[in-house]
Design a protein around this motif. Structure first.
Motif, PDB file in Angstrom:
ATOM      1  N   ILE A 330       0.840  -1.188   0.000  1.00 26.40           N
ATOM      2  CA  ILE A 330       0.000   0.000   0.000  1.00 26.40           C
ATOM      3  C   ILE A 330       0.878   1.241   0.000  1.00 26.40           C
ATOM      4  N   VAL A 331       0.515   2.215  -0.866  1.00 29.99           N
ATOM      5  CA  VAL A 331       1.273   3.456  -0.934  1.00 29.99           C
ATOM      6  C   VAL A 331       0.309   4.587  -1.263  1.00 29.99           C
ATOM      7  N   GLY A 332       0.558   5.770  -0.689  1.00 26.32           N
ATOM      8  CA  GLY A 332      -0.278   6.932  -0.972  1.00 26.32           C
ATOM      9  C   GLY A 332       0.446   7.913  -1.872  1.00 26.32           C
ATOM     10  N   ASP A 333      -0.286   8.884  -2.430  1.00 24.31           N
ATOM     11  CA  ASP A 333       0.360   9.879  -3.280  1.00 24.31           C
ATOM     12  C   ASP A 333      -0.104  11.289  -2.925  1.00 24.31           C
ATOM     13  N   SER A 334       0.482  12.283  -3.626  1.00 23.86           N
ATOM     14  CA  SER A 334       0.253  13.679  -3.281  1.00 23.86           C
ATOM     15  C   SER A 334      -1.133  14.172  -3.685  1.00 23.86           C
ATOM     16  N   GLU A 335      -1.890  13.413  -4.453  1.00 22.79           N
ATOM     17  CA  GLU A 335      -3.256  13.780  -4.814  1.00 22.79           C
ATOM     18  C   GLU A 335      -4.284  13.115  -3.904  1.00 22.79           C
ATOM     19  N   GLY A 336      -3.803  12.335  -2.924  1.00 19.25           N
ATOM     20  CA  GLY A 336      -4.709  11.711  -1.969  1.00 19.25           C
ATOM     21  C   GLY A 336      -5.184  10.332  -2.353  1.00 19.25           C
ATOM     22  N   HIS A 339      -2.945   3.506  -3.293  1.00 21.46           N
ATOM     23  CA  HIS A 339      -2.803   2.448  -4.286  1.00 21.46           C
ATOM     24  C   HIS A 339      -2.427   1.138  -3.600  1.00 21.46           C
ATOM     25  N   PHE A 340      -3.033   0.054  -4.075  1.00 25.28           N
ATOM     26  CA  PHE A 340      -2.768  -1.285  -3.563  1.00 25.28           C
ATOM     27  C   PHE A 340      -2.120  -2.092  -4.691  1.00 25.28           C
ATOM     28  N   LEU A 341      -0.962  -2.708  -4.418  1.00 30.75           N
ATOM     29  CA  LEU A 341      -0.243  -3.483  -5.427  1.00 30.75           C
ATOM     30  C   LEU A 341      -0.173  -4.943  -5.005  1.00 30.75           C
ATOM     31  N   SER A 342      -0.179  -5.833  -5.980  1.00 33.36           N
ATOM     32  CA  SER A 342       0.011  -7.250  -5.686  1.00 33.36           C
ATOM     33  C   SER A 342       1.435  -7.470  -5.188  1.00 33.36           C
ATOM     34  N   LYS A 343       1.600  -8.356  -4.227  1.00 34.57           N
ATOM     35  CA  LYS A 343       2.920  -8.591  -3.656  1.00 34.57           C
ATOM     36  C   LYS A 343       3.819  -9.413  -4.563  1.00 34.57           C
ATOM     37  N   ASP A 344       3.237 -10.182  -5.463  1.00 33.75           N
ATOM     38  CA  ASP A 344       4.070 -11.060  -6.287  1.00 33.75           C
ATOM     39  C   ASP A 344       4.582 -10.389  -7.555  1.00 33.75           C
ATOM     40  N   LYS A 345       3.804  -9.398  -8.092  1.00 30.64           N
ATOM     41  CA  LYS A 345       4.198  -8.794  -9.369  1.00 30.64           C
ATOM     42  C   LYS A 345       4.234  -7.263  -9.361  1.00 30.64           C
ATOM     43  N   GLY A 346       3.687  -6.636  -8.319  1.00 31.33           N
ATOM     44  CA  GLY A 346       3.674  -5.179  -8.281  1.00 31.33           C
ATOM     45  C   GLY A 346       2.618  -4.543  -9.152  1.00 31.33           C
ATOM     46  N   GLN A 347       1.604  -5.295  -9.536  1.00 33.90           N
ATOM     47  CA  GLN A 347       0.520  -4.761 -10.350  1.00 33.90           C
ATOM     48  C   GLN A 347      -0.528  -4.097  -9.461  1.00 33.90           C
ATOM     49  N   THR A 348      -1.136  -3.029  -9.947  1.00 34.80           N
ATOM     50  CA  THR A 348      -2.171  -2.335  -9.185  1.00 34.80           C
ATOM     51  C   THR A 348      -3.441  -3.177  -9.138  1.00 34.80           C
ATOM     52  N   VAL A 349      -3.919  -3.453  -7.925  1.00 33.23           N
ATOM     53  CA  VAL A 349      -5.092  -4.311  -7.772  1.00 33.23           C
ATOM     54  C   VAL A 349      -6.280  -3.576  -7.147  1.00 33.23           C
ATOM     55  N   GLN A 350      -6.043  -2.365  -6.643  1.00 35.20           N
ATOM     56  CA  GLN A 350      -7.139  -1.583  -6.054  1.00 35.20           C
ATOM     57  C   GLN A 350      -6.640  -0.140  -5.883  1.00 35.20           C
ATOM     58  N   ARG A 351      -7.595   0.789  -5.840  1.00 35.72           N
ATOM     59  CA  ARG A 351      -7.258   2.195  -5.601  1.00 35.72           C
ATOM     60  C   ARG A 351      -8.421   2.840  -4.874  1.00 35.72           C
ATOM     61  N   LEU A 352      -8.120   3.562  -3.802  1.00 33.33           N
ATOM     62  CA  LEU A 352      -9.122   4.311  -3.061  1.00 33.33           C
ATOM     63  C   LEU A 352      -8.704   5.774  -3.018  1.00 33.33           C
ATOM     64  N   GLN A 353      -9.667   6.663  -2.918  1.00 35.84           N
ATOM     65  CA  GLN A 353      -9.373   8.090  -2.852  1.00 35.84           C
ATOM     66  C   GLN A 353      -9.716   8.634  -1.485  1.00 35.84           C
ATOM     67  N   THR A 354      -8.789   9.426  -0.931  1.00 41.77           N
ATOM     68  CA  THR A 354      -9.061  10.131   0.323  1.00 41.77           C
ATOM     69  C   THR A 354      -9.426  11.570  -0.046  1.00 41.77           C
ATOM     70  N   ASP A 355      -8.790  12.575   0.548  1.00 39.39           N
ATOM     71  CA  ASP A 355      -9.053  13.944   0.110  1.00 39.39           C
ATOM     72  C   ASP A 355      -7.901  14.432  -0.751  1.00 39.39           C
ATOM     73  N   SER A 356      -8.058  15.573  -1.358  1.00 41.20           N
ATOM     74  CA  SER A 356      -7.097  16.046  -2.350  1.00 41.20           C
ATOM     75  C   SER A 356      -5.867  16.713  -1.749  1.00 41.20           C
ATOM     76  N   SER A 357      -5.788  16.786  -0.408  1.00 38.46           N
ATOM     77  CA  SER A 357      -4.637  17.453   0.210  1.00 38.46           C
ATOM     78  C   SER A 357      -3.369  16.610   0.129  1.00 38.46           C
ATOM     79  N   GLY A 358      -3.504  15.319  -0.139  1.00 38.57           N
ATOM     80  CA  GLY A 358      -2.342  14.448  -0.276  1.00 38.57           C
ATOM     81  C   GLY A 358      -2.062  13.633   0.967  1.00 38.57           C
ATOM     82  N   VAL A 359      -1.514  12.445   0.767  1.00 37.95           N
ATOM     83  CA  VAL A 359      -1.162  11.565   1.890  1.00 37.95           C
ATOM     84  C   VAL A 359       0.091  12.103   2.558  1.00 37.95           C
ATOM     85  N   ALA A 360       0.057  12.228   3.892  1.00 40.52           N
ATOM     86  CA  ALA A 360       1.096  12.956   4.621  1.00 40.52           C
ATOM     87  C   ALA A 360       2.200  12.080   5.181  1.00 40.52           C
TER      88      ALA A 360
END
Length: 385
Positions: A330-336, A339-360
């Motif tokens: 699991i990793v967050g980004d500056s747009e909030g 992202h969830f990645l598979s552990k075996d290949k690093g492919q994106t398997v899910q994405r959720l949105q928080t607010d637009s201030s960015g993950v701190a």
């Protein structure tokens, strides 16, 4: 920057730390692109989720305008906001268990062992509470940007010049101070401090050091990176948090230099790999994950250092440090976005949105709950089903 670099290294300790802090801030400013030339963040992928994830509850603290880290201990998250209020929040349902107003804004995250909590204010004052009761305050001789570490009824503080101070958690008595030969420059960014059994682990320059927590005596030190460059800025290789752990193996990043894993039982480096990133790493028994300066993620084998996968779908999205969980990375980004990645290949398997201030800050896990904090102070508890 050149004017500050001309400062003499024989000034008083406090002045030296302030100069170091100024250099660190200038370094960050010099590395930024103008808005017209900054690399554009990679567009979000078209995604068909293959992992179920949801927001279980939300809570709030004041905005986050400092290097945030969150303590996850027992059944609660302990977190502070820019207004200087420390809160203990139930991991189960997000209810506030207690709040302590220490009166000043913070310069670093909160450290806690579940009984005591410690934070440093903008006035560079270490404040320790027991629940919502303030026990004591003490002025620090050097600025602090790393969350204090609390264990064994002691509070350990890593200062900006990478000295370590130990205090009695109940009455604030200074127990010892360890000051190693300093680096010409250090980062105004959260460093590395933690523990393995009866050994305190601290980042000092490009090395991870094992320290006797009762006496402040150096037990061993292990190299994470060998700084190279033609000047002090290029050779800057401070260890940056968060640090990752799998049993007796601890993994850390040296700023813009390398990622390495160290055996804390023996005090030796297991492996090191060149990787020019600026955020900490996360690990479990199989992989260590970190992002480079362009936000390309790499997973290395925890015991071997071999590359398992790389993922470049988040380039220039200003990622947080990652979190490796049982089901995903699991990793967050500056747009909030989270992202969830598979552990075996690093492919994106899910994405959720928080607010637009960015993950701190780096996501933090307690049991089956992962806590995400945003710059606006909103807290999102995520669960993977």
């Amino acid at each position: 920057m050149s004017a500050r670099m001309s400062a003499r290294m024989n000034v008083r300790a406090l002045s030296r730390a302030l100069v170091i802090g100024g250099l660190a801030m200038s370094l960050g400013a010099c590395s930024l692109f103008s808005s017209s030339t900054a690399p554009k963040p990679a567009p979000l992928e078209t995604l068909t989720p293959t992992l179920q994830a949801r927001v279980a509850w939300e809570a709030r603290v004041d905005s986050v305008k400092f290097p945030l880290s969150i303590a996850a201990v027992k059944d609660r998250f302990v977190v502070g906001g820019s207004d200087g209020v420390i809160s203990a929040i139930s991991a189960t349902d997000g209810t506030t268990l207690w709040r302590a107003d220490i009166g000043k804004g913070l310069t670093a995250g909160v450290g806690s062992d579940g009984r005591f909590a410690a934070a440093v204010t903008r006035d560079n004052e270490l404040v320790v509470t027991e629940g919502d009761k303030i026990l004591w305050r003490k002025a620090m001789p050097i600025p602090v940007v790393t969350a204090p570490f609390v264990a064994g009824e002691r509070v350990f503080v890593l200062t900006l010049d990478r000295a370590v101070l130990a205090f009695d958690a109940q009455d604030g008595r200074r127990l010892w101070e360890l000051r190693r030969p300093g680096e010409p420059l250090t980062l105004q960014q959260s460093g590395v401090i933690g523990a393995y059994q009866n050994t305190l682990l601290v980042g000092q320059g490009s090395r991870l050091a094992g320290v006797d927590p009762t006496r402040g005596v150096l037990l061993w030190e292990s190299t994470v990176a060998n700084p190279r460059g033609t000047n002090e800025v290029e050779r800057l290789a401070d260890l940056v948090g968060p640090m990752a752990r799998d049993n007796d193996v601890f993994c850390a990043r040296a700023f813009q230099a390398a990622v390495a894993c160290v055996n804390a039982e023996r005090g030796n480096t297991v492996w090191t790999r060149n990787n020019a990133g600026v955020r900490g790493v996360s690990a479990d028994a199989t992989i260590v994950v970190g992002a480079d300066a362009s936000d390309r993620l790499t997973a290395w084998g925890t015991r071997t250092g071999d590359v398992v996968w790389t993922a470049d779908q988040f380039q220039n999205r200003k990622l947080s440090a990652p979190l490796v969980t049982e089901k995903s990375v699991i990793v967050g980004d500056s747009e909030g976005y989270v992202h969830f990645l598979s552990k075996d290949k690093g492919q994106t398997v899910q994405r959720l949105q928080t607010d637009s201030s960015g993950v701190a800050a780096a996501p933090v896990q307690l049991g089956g709950t992962v806590l995400i904090a945003t710059r606006s102070g909103r807290l999102y508890a995520l669960r993977q089903d």
